[in-house]
Design a protein around this motif. Structure first.
Motif, PDB file in Angstrom:
ATOM      1  N   ALA A  17       0.679  -9.830  -1.474  1.00 28.78           N
ATOM      2  CA  ALA A  17      -0.730  -9.694  -1.143  1.00 28.78           C
ATOM      3  C   ALA A  17      -1.572 -10.218  -2.292  1.00 28.78           C
ATOM      4  O   ALA A  17      -1.216 -10.074  -3.458  1.00 28.78           O
ATOM      5  CB  ALA A  17      -1.056  -8.231  -0.869  1.00 28.78           C
ATOM      6  N   PRO A  18      -2.722 -10.836  -2.004  1.00 26.48           N
ATOM      7  CA  PRO A  18      -3.540 -11.414  -3.065  1.00 26.48           C
ATOM      8  C   PRO A  18      -3.959 -10.395  -4.110  1.00 26.48           C
ATOM      9  O   PRO A  18      -4.151 -10.724  -5.267  1.00 26.48           O
ATOM     10  CB  PRO A  18      -4.751 -11.973  -2.300  1.00 26.48           C
ATOM     11  CG  PRO A  18      -4.264 -12.171  -0.908  1.00 26.48           C
ATOM     12  CD  PRO A  18      -3.251 -11.093  -0.673  1.00 26.48           C
ATOM     13  N   ALA A  19      -4.110  -9.133  -3.706  1.00 20.00           N
ATOM     14  CA  ALA A  19      -4.606  -8.125  -4.630  1.00 20.00           C
ATOM     15  C   ALA A  19      -3.632  -7.890  -5.776  1.00 20.00           C
ATOM     16  O   ALA A  19      -4.031  -7.496  -6.862  1.00 20.00           O
ATOM     17  CB  ALA A  19      -4.869  -6.822  -3.888  1.00 20.00           C
ATOM     18  N   GLY A  20      -2.326  -8.108  -5.557  1.00 19.26           N
ATOM     19  CA  GLY A  20      -1.342  -7.879  -6.593  1.00 19.26           C
ATOM     20  C   GLY A  20      -1.385  -6.454  -7.106  1.00 19.26           C
ATOM     21  O   GLY A  20      -1.490  -6.216  -8.306  1.00 19.26           O
ATOM     22  N   ARG A  21      -1.286  -5.494  -6.207  1.00 18.20           N
ATOM     23  CA  ARG A  21      -1.413  -4.089  -6.558  1.00 18.20           C
ATOM     24  C   ARG A  21      -0.156  -3.330  -6.159  1.00 18.20           C
ATOM     25  O   ARG A  21       0.478  -3.643  -5.152  1.00 18.20           O
ATOM     26  CB  ARG A  21      -2.642  -3.482  -5.874  1.00 18.20           C
ATOM     27  CG  ARG A  21      -2.928  -2.042  -6.272  1.00 18.20           C
ATOM     28  CD  ARG A  21      -4.297  -1.605  -5.778  1.00 18.20           C
ATOM     29  NE  ARG A  21      -4.534  -0.203  -6.054  1.00 18.20           N
ATOM     30  CZ  ARG A  21      -4.971   0.278  -7.215  1.00 18.20           C
ATOM     31  NH1 ARG A  21      -5.208  -0.560  -8.216  1.00 18.20           N
ATOM     32  NH2 ARG A  21      -5.177   1.562  -7.390  1.00 18.20           N
ATOM     33  N   THR A  22       0.207  -2.339  -6.963  1.00 17.75           N
ATOM     34  CA  THR A  22       1.360  -1.497  -6.679  1.00 17.75           C
ATOM     35  C   THR A  22       0.890  -0.087  -6.380  1.00 17.75           C
ATOM     36  O   THR A  22       0.183   0.520  -7.184  1.00 17.75           O
ATOM     37  CB  THR A  22       2.329  -1.470  -7.877  1.00 17.75           C
ATOM     38  OG1 THR A  22       2.859  -2.789  -8.082  1.00 17.75           O
ATOM     39  CG2 THR A  22       3.476  -0.508  -7.618  1.00 17.75           C
ATOM     40  N   GLU A  23       1.276   0.415  -5.205  1.00 14.94           N
ATOM     41  CA  GLU A  23       0.981   1.803  -4.844  1.00 14.94           C
ATOM     42  C   GLU A  23       2.198   2.659  -5.171  1.00 14.94           C
ATOM     43  O   GLU A  23       3.340   2.230  -5.009  1.00 14.94           O
ATOM     44  CB  GLU A  23       0.641   1.915  -3.356  1.00 14.94           C
ATOM     45  CG  GLU A  23      -0.523   1.046  -2.899  1.00 14.94           C
ATOM     46  CD  GLU A  23      -1.846   1.415  -3.548  1.00 14.94           C
ATOM     47  OE1 GLU A  23      -1.987   2.579  -3.983  1.00 14.94           O
ATOM     48  OE2 GLU A  23      -2.725   0.544  -3.636  1.00 14.94           O
ATOM     49  N   LEU A  24       1.959   3.886  -5.621  1.00 16.82           N
ATOM     50  CA  LEU A  24       3.023   4.780  -6.058  1.00 16.82           C
ATOM     51  C   LEU A  24       2.932   6.093  -5.313  1.00 16.82           C
ATOM     52  O   LEU A  24       1.850   6.685  -5.209  1.00 16.82           O
ATOM     53  CB  LEU A  24       2.917   5.024  -7.566  1.00 16.82           C
ATOM     54  CG  LEU A  24       3.140   3.776  -8.423  1.00 16.82           C
ATOM     55  CD1 LEU A  24       2.336   3.852  -9.704  1.00 16.82           C
ATOM     56  CD2 LEU A  24       4.620   3.612  -8.731  1.00 16.82           C
ATOM     57  N   TYR A  25       4.072   6.564  -4.795  1.00 14.60           N
ATOM     58  CA  TYR A  25       4.152   7.804  -4.041  1.00 14.60           C
ATOM     59  C   TYR A  25       5.085   8.762  -4.774  1.00 14.60           C
ATOM     60  O   TYR A  25       6.236   8.415  -5.058  1.00 14.60           O
ATOM     61  CB  TYR A  25       4.653   7.542  -2.623  1.00 14.60           C
ATOM     62  CG  TYR A  25       3.860   6.482  -1.895  1.00 14.60           C
ATOM     63  CD1 TYR A  25       2.624   6.793  -1.341  1.00 14.60           C
ATOM     64  CD2 TYR A  25       4.331   5.181  -1.788  1.00 14.60           C
ATOM     65  CE1 TYR A  25       1.885   5.822  -0.673  1.00 14.60           C
ATOM     66  CE2 TYR A  25       3.595   4.203  -1.134  1.00 14.60           C
ATOM     67  CZ  TYR A  25       2.367   4.532  -0.584  1.00 14.60           C
ATOM     68  OH  TYR A  25       1.631   3.576   0.058  1.00 14.60           O
ATOM     69  N   GLN A  26       4.612   9.941  -5.093  1.00 10.17           N
ATOM     70  CA  GLN A  26       5.380  10.926  -5.846  1.00 10.17           C
ATOM     71  C   GLN A  26       5.828  12.071  -4.942  1.00 10.17           C
ATOM     72  O   GLN A  26       5.008  12.704  -4.278  1.00 10.17           O
ATOM     73  CB  GLN A  26       4.550  11.482  -7.005  1.00 10.17           C
ATOM     74  CG  GLN A  26       5.268  12.546  -7.823  1.00 10.17           C
ATOM     75  CD  GLN A  26       4.387  13.159  -8.896  1.00 10.17           C
ATOM     76  OE1 GLN A  26       3.237  12.765  -9.073  1.00 10.17           O
ATOM     77  NE2 GLN A  26       4.914  14.132  -9.615  1.00 10.17           N
ATOM     78  N   PHE A  27       7.146  12.317  -4.942  1.00  8.28           N
ATOM     79  CA  PHE A  27       7.718  13.426  -4.185  1.00  8.28           C
ATOM     80  C   PHE A  27       8.259  14.473  -5.160  1.00  8.28           C
ATOM     81  O   PHE A  27       8.948  14.134  -6.130  1.00  8.28           O
ATOM     82  CB  PHE A  27       8.871  12.948  -3.292  1.00  8.28           C
ATOM     83  CG  PHE A  27       8.471  12.015  -2.195  1.00  8.28           C
ATOM     84  CD1 PHE A  27       8.215  12.497  -0.920  1.00  8.28           C
ATOM     85  CD2 PHE A  27       8.367  10.657  -2.420  1.00  8.28           C
ATOM     86  CE1 PHE A  27       7.857  11.639   0.110  1.00  8.28           C
ATOM     87  CE2 PHE A  27       8.007   9.783  -1.403  1.00  8.28           C
ATOM     88  CZ  PHE A  27       7.751  10.276  -0.132  1.00  8.28           C
ATOM     89  N   ASP A  28       7.971  15.731  -4.886  1.00  7.84           N
ATOM     90  CA  ASP A  28       8.539  16.833  -5.655  1.00  7.84           C
ATOM     91  C   ASP A  28       9.924  17.132  -5.094  1.00  7.84           C
ATOM     92  O   ASP A  28      10.072  17.497  -3.926  1.00  7.84           O
ATOM     93  CB  ASP A  28       7.628  18.057  -5.542  1.00  7.84           C
ATOM     94  CG  ASP A  28       8.191  19.282  -6.254  1.00  7.84           C
ATOM     95  OD1 ASP A  28       9.215  19.153  -6.941  1.00  7.84           O
ATOM     96  OD2 ASP A  28       7.600  20.367  -6.102  1.00  7.84           O
ATOM     97  N   ILE A  29      10.963  16.980  -5.934  1.00  3.02           N
ATOM     98  CA  ILE A  29      12.337  17.260  -5.505  1.00  3.02           C
ATOM     99  C   ILE A  29      12.958  18.342  -6.390  1.00  3.02           C
ATOM    100  O   ILE A  29      14.181  18.412  -6.537  1.00  3.02           O
ATOM    101  CB  ILE A  29      13.211  15.989  -5.528  1.00  3.02           C
ATOM    102  CG1 ILE A  29      13.229  15.363  -6.926  1.00  3.02           C
ATOM    103  CG2 ILE A  29      12.735  14.987  -4.490  1.00  3.02           C
ATOM    104  CD1 ILE A  29      14.276  14.269  -7.095  1.00  3.02           C
TER     105      ILE A  29
END
Length: 667
Positions: A381-393
């Protein structure tokens, strides 16, 4: 607080959004802030955005259709994967660990004592990762050619060979007398040769799922006792992404796309006709076409169905794509065949590319590289962005999604991420009008948001990241184009990280590994002054002073090592200062003599003071491969023996002399 090495003022806008899993209404926070140079700015205001879960399958189907319909083009989806509009992602409203909860053991923490056998080379201590071979010191378990093999260490005999359906099992996790084996990594097909979401030649009928449906990923639980046997197999229509194991509990991440068969323009149909037909495909679809499905085979029978209930799928209010990310949980220590099951799934409307885990948290990152529905990558994608999802395990049960956020740029791999003292450090490379450069961003969880606490920019202008490693409050970052700047970054003040050293040398390191107090090993490629790679190199760095200095180098002309792409192939045994690396091709430079040409083998080096000393080269051959030399793909230390493993078998050598003790040919 932001530090920019380039000295150019920047306007920073950070959108941090969080994913919710659970029923009811949740909220997401959009955090927007600006900083100019090193000037701090007050915290921005937060604006809550209401989120709702799907109430029924009917409402889920209607909403997903309405969201995707404007995005349908002549070749199907005009964007390959799931994305929230304006950077939004869903928010968790359920159980959450406190932000200041004790972090998992950091990867930089020194081992208190070396075990009697080596284990898989992993990012975080105490968090196992899937690989093609495992050992518990008593047996060695490998998977190759779709066969799980068990070799008894004491007798050096193969005791079990369990063949799995499909023949493409590639990784496994080990717990007690059981192995969880992962197969496949591509999306499922129900029209032979055509992946979900990809164009179908006009006139191709859609077969009935019961007739031709294929599950592209499979998780198989294998009993390793006796001659071995399969306890159960969970087949999935999604693409297996990765997994992590803490204790006996394994978390497996899969991603899935809807099973829609689009057509494309040809001499019989214009683009407008194809768009009309593809929208009709969406309109006629059922909920079964959108949700991931499974088939579970155990000793008690076979069941099939929807992997996730509609009301268990979490999603943002505004979204435009159709992929889903699911985390499965398996307790491999549970008695009986019930340890497999369907994995108690947790599903979000999102995509993911990279998995990173600690003892308490599992992170899934999406760098917005558009994945074709058959697993192939297309343009980012042009935005060049990384989304991060955090799970409590932190609990052994179902994971809970607790926070999300995002950073500019794209990751290299899981080693770009590190959790320390409650913060998540993220190394990315960005593209812009001035070219590429890299940065480290420090994120801190505040409620449901992973928000930016600090960052340092301007690393490797015009280059991209080739390796990252964090040790406590220090990060080492390798960038490369023609030379290899090795940056040392001080993270002791997470709000104001800063570069404290830069070493420019030829070539690059693709993997970095600790080698005792104040020492760092790098594995990658040497290169000439123009940046042309010339063969595998191993470097030893002194990191006792600010910055790093290379004190030793080993170069193997015209060769390559699997460690560059997979750190699991790396073995360092500190008790013997022993380093084992698989290499293929090239010739080995011998002091005061001609090169010793090498086809393939496991290069064994000793770290001798401030130098590398070659101890030997171990090569495998097998009749079924025409006696062609092959490089062992993995090495492990068990007692006073060095075991190397390839698709052909296992070679047992004396740890000190490297003399052959046994060859276990795979049958």
């Amino acid at each position: 607080m932001k530090h920019d090495l380039s000295g150019r003022p920047r306007l920073a806008m950070i959108a941090a959004v969080v994913v919710a899993l659970g029923a009811g209404v949740t909220t997401t926070a959009l955090l927007v802030g600006a900083s100019d140079g090193d000037d701090a700015t007050p915290p921005p205001a937060r604006h809550g955005v209401s989120l709702v879960s799907f109430d029924t399958c009917e409402s889920a189907l209607a909403e997903m259709k309405s969201r995707i319909m404007p995005r349908i083009g002549p070749y199907g989806f005009d964007h390959g994967t799931m994305a929230a509009e304006d950077g939004e992602a869903p928010v968790e409203g359920g159980r959450a660990a406190e932000p200041d909860a004790a972090p998992a053991e950091d990867s930089a923490a020194p081992k208190q004592a070396e075990p009697e056998h080596s284990t898989t080379n992993v990012h975080e201590q105490g968090v196992d990762e899937p690989d093609l071979v495992k050992t518990d010191g008593k047996r060695v378990v490998s998977v190759a050619d779709g066969v799980v093999r068990v070799v008894d260490v004491a007798s050096r005999k193969q005791t079990a060979a369990v063949r799995l359906e499909g023949g493409y099992a590639t990784q496994l996790l080990l717990s007690g007398d059981r192995a969880l084996v992962m197969s496949g990594g591509a999306m499922a097909y129900d029209t032979p040769g055509i992946a979900p979401g990809e164009p179908t030649p006009r006139g191709t009928p859609k077969p009935a799922p019961t007739d031709t449906y294929q599950y592209a990923s499979a998780l198989t639980l294998v009993d390793l006792t006796g001659t071995g046997k399969v306890l159960g197999t969970l087949s999935l229509d999604g693409s297996y992404l990765d997994a992590r194991q803490v204790g006996a509990v394994a978390r497996v991440v899969v991603r899935s796309m809807p099973r829609l068969r689009f057509t494309y323009p040809d001499y019989n149909a214009s683009p407008a006709t194809a768009i009309r037909d593809n929208k009709d495909v969406v309109a006629r679809s059922t909920i079964a076409d959108w949700l991931p499905t499974y088939r579970l085979e155990t000793g008690t029978g076979t069941t099939t169905g929807q992997l996730t209930d509609c009301t268990d799928v979490s999603h943002p209010v505004d979204y435009t794509a159709t992929g889903m990310l699911t985390v499965l949980t398996f307790d491999l220590g549970r008695n009986g065949d019930s340890a497999l099951g369907t994995g108690d799934p947790v599903t979000i409307v999102a995509d993911g590319d990279t998995v990173y885990g600690t003892g308490a948290n599992l992170y899934v990152a999406d760098d917005h590289v558009a994945h074709g529905t058959n697993g192939a990558e297309s343009s980012p994608a042009p935005a060049g962005r990384t989304e991060l999802y955090q799970f409590d395990i932190s609990d052994a049960g179902k994971p809970v999604h607790v926070a999300s956020g995002g950073v500019d740029g794209t990751l290299l791999n899981q080693y770009s991420l590190s959790e320390h003292d409650g913060n998540l450090r993220v190394a990315t490379t960005t593209e812009g009008g001035a070219g590429s450069q890299s940065r480290i961003t420090v994120l801190r969880r505040d409620g449901n948001t992973l928000g930016e606490l600090g960052r340092v920019d301007g690393l490797g202008v015009g280059e991209r990241i080739y390796a990252v490693r964090y040790f406590g409050n220090t990060a080492y970052v390798v960038t490369f184009r023609q030379t290899d700047p090795l940056y040392t970054v001080d993270l002791s003040d997470p709000a104001a990280p800063k570069v404290t050293g830069e070493l420019k040398i030829t070539g690059y390191s693709a993997y970095l590994h600790p080698a005792g107090e104040g020492r760092l090993i790098g594995v990658g490629q040497e290169a000439d002054g123009n940046g042309r790679v010339t063969g595998a190199q191993i470097s030893l760095f002194d990191t006792t002073k600010p910055g790093a200095q290379r004190i030793a180098q080993y170069h193997l002309e015209s060769s390559w090592t699997e460690v560059e792409g997979d750190p699991h192939a790396f073995l360092y045994w500190p008790d013997k200062d022993l380093l084992v690396i698989p290499v293929t091709g090239g010739g080995m430079a011998v002091p005061d003599g001609p090169p010793d040409q090498v086809t393939a083998g496991a290069l064994v080096l000793k770290v001798d003071g401030n130098a590398f000393r070659q101890a030997g080269m171990l090569t495998h051959t097998a009749d079924r491969y025409g006696n062609t030399p092959m490089a062992p793909r993995r090495a492990m230390v068990i007692g006073d023996e060095l075991w190397t493993v390839s698709e052909a078998g296992m070679l047992v050598s004396d740890l000190d002399s490297l003399a052959q003790l046994a060859w276990v040919a795979f049958t």
